[in-house]
Scaffold this motif. Structure first.
Motif, PDB file in Angstrom:
ATOM      1  N   ASN A  24      -3.910  -2.439  -5.564  1.00 37.29           N
ATOM      2  CA  ASN A  24      -2.473  -2.247  -5.325  1.00 37.29           C
ATOM      3  C   ASN A  24      -1.606  -3.259  -6.062  1.00 37.29           C
ATOM      4  O   ASN A  24      -0.393  -3.225  -5.949  1.00 37.29           O
ATOM      5  N   LYS A  25      -2.213  -4.120  -6.815  1.00 37.97           N
ATOM      6  CA  LYS A  25      -1.489  -5.203  -7.493  1.00 37.97           C
ATOM      7  C   LYS A  25      -0.599  -4.650  -8.595  1.00 37.97           C
ATOM      8  O   LYS A  25      -1.029  -3.883  -9.436  1.00 37.97           O
ATOM      9  N   ASP A  26       0.661  -5.055  -8.560  1.00 38.56           N
ATOM     10  CA  ASP A  26       1.607  -4.727  -9.615  1.00 38.56           C
ATOM     11  C   ASP A  26       1.714  -5.963 -10.511  1.00 38.56           C
ATOM     12  O   ASP A  26       1.995  -7.059 -10.033  1.00 38.56           O
ATOM     13  N   THR A  33       0.805  -1.220   0.000  1.00 36.96           N
ATOM     14  CA  THR A  33       0.000   0.000   0.000  1.00 36.96           C
ATOM     15  C   THR A  33       0.837   1.269   0.000  1.00 36.96           C
ATOM     16  O   THR A  33       0.303   2.345  -0.229  1.00 36.96           O
ATOM     17  N   GLY A  34       2.121   1.164   0.296  1.00 34.33           N
ATOM     18  CA  GLY A  34       2.974   2.342   0.333  1.00 34.33           C
ATOM     19  C   GLY A  34       2.866   3.146   1.617  1.00 34.33           C
ATOM     20  O   GLY A  34       3.356   4.265   1.686  1.00 34.33           O
ATOM     21  N   VAL A  35       2.227   2.596   2.643  1.00 33.80           N
ATOM     22  CA  VAL A  35       2.081   3.316   3.911  1.00 33.80           C
ATOM     23  C   VAL A  35       3.440   3.504   4.569  1.00 33.80           C
ATOM     24  O   VAL A  35       3.692   4.520   5.207  1.00 33.80           O
ATOM     25  N   PHE A  36       4.338   2.547   4.389  1.00 32.45           N
ATOM     26  CA  PHE A  36       5.707   2.670   4.895  1.00 32.45           C
ATOM     27  C   PHE A  36       6.652   2.847   3.724  1.00 32.45           C
ATOM     28  O   PHE A  36       6.488   2.209   2.682  1.00 32.45           O
ATOM     29  N   ASP A  37       7.676   3.685   3.914  1.00 33.66           N
ATOM     30  CA  ASP A  37       8.678   3.823   2.863  1.00 33.66           C
ATOM     31  C   ASP A  37       9.796   2.805   3.096  1.00 33.66           C
ATOM     32  O   ASP A  37       9.720   1.974   3.998  1.00 33.66           O
ATOM     33  N   GLU A  38      10.857   2.888   2.307  1.00 36.05           N
ATOM     34  CA  GLU A  38      11.948   1.930   2.390  1.00 36.05           C
ATOM     35  C   GLU A  38      12.721   2.028   3.701  1.00 36.05           C
ATOM     36  O   GLU A  38      13.447   1.116   4.063  1.00 36.05           O
TER      37      GLU A  38
END
Length: 149
Positions: free
Chosen positions: A88-90, A49-54
């Protein structure tokens, strides 16, 4: 039954998703299957989901975007979970999509209330690490209420 489910999900997390190996500092897997949080960024995938970054920082804006994808204020059914995973599927990230589907399905199964709903606060508690404290408190209150009925 709970013990069997715990063992099953432990096996799923540790052996099929390879989370402990991907968070190790060495090439040799720790026999205790430890998950090292300092390296948790290594399991970030394109279908999340991108809620956390790297670097492990949480973005509340991304958390709020989940509700925009759903078009609702809560997860009302498992269909909402499937819709979020699909959004959110890539396409080129099959393992990430599988990991996302498993983790969101497990969250829906564990965190939903007696009506089958996951609200904003419950989802936020999943991301900030307090989900299991909230579940334990709800169970304690429910047990006390049934004791005095």
């Amino acid at each position: 039954m709970s013990v069997l489910l715990s063992l099953g999900f432990t096996w799923l997390l540790h052996f099929t998703l390879l989370v402990p190996y991907m968070t190790q500092d060495s090439w040799i897997l720790n026999p205790y299957l430890c998950i090292y949080l300092k390296n948790i960024h290594r399991i970030k995938h394109a279908s999340d989901t991108g809620v956390f970054d790297e670097e492990g920082r949480m973005y509340p804006v991304k958390l709020e975007q989940i509700w925009g994808i759903l078009g609702a204020e809560e997860f009302r059914s498992y269909d909402d979970v499937k819709r979020l995973v699909w959004a959110n599927k890539d396409v080129g990230d099959f393992l990430g999509w599988l990991a996302s589907a498993i983790s969101w399905s497990l969250l829906w199964w564990v965190a939903r209330d007696e009506r089958g709903i996951i609200d904003r606060e419950t989802l936020r508690s999943c991301y900030d690490g307090t989900l299991f404290y909230h579940i334990a408190e709800k169970r304690r209150v429910r047990a006390l209420a049934s004791k005095y009925e």
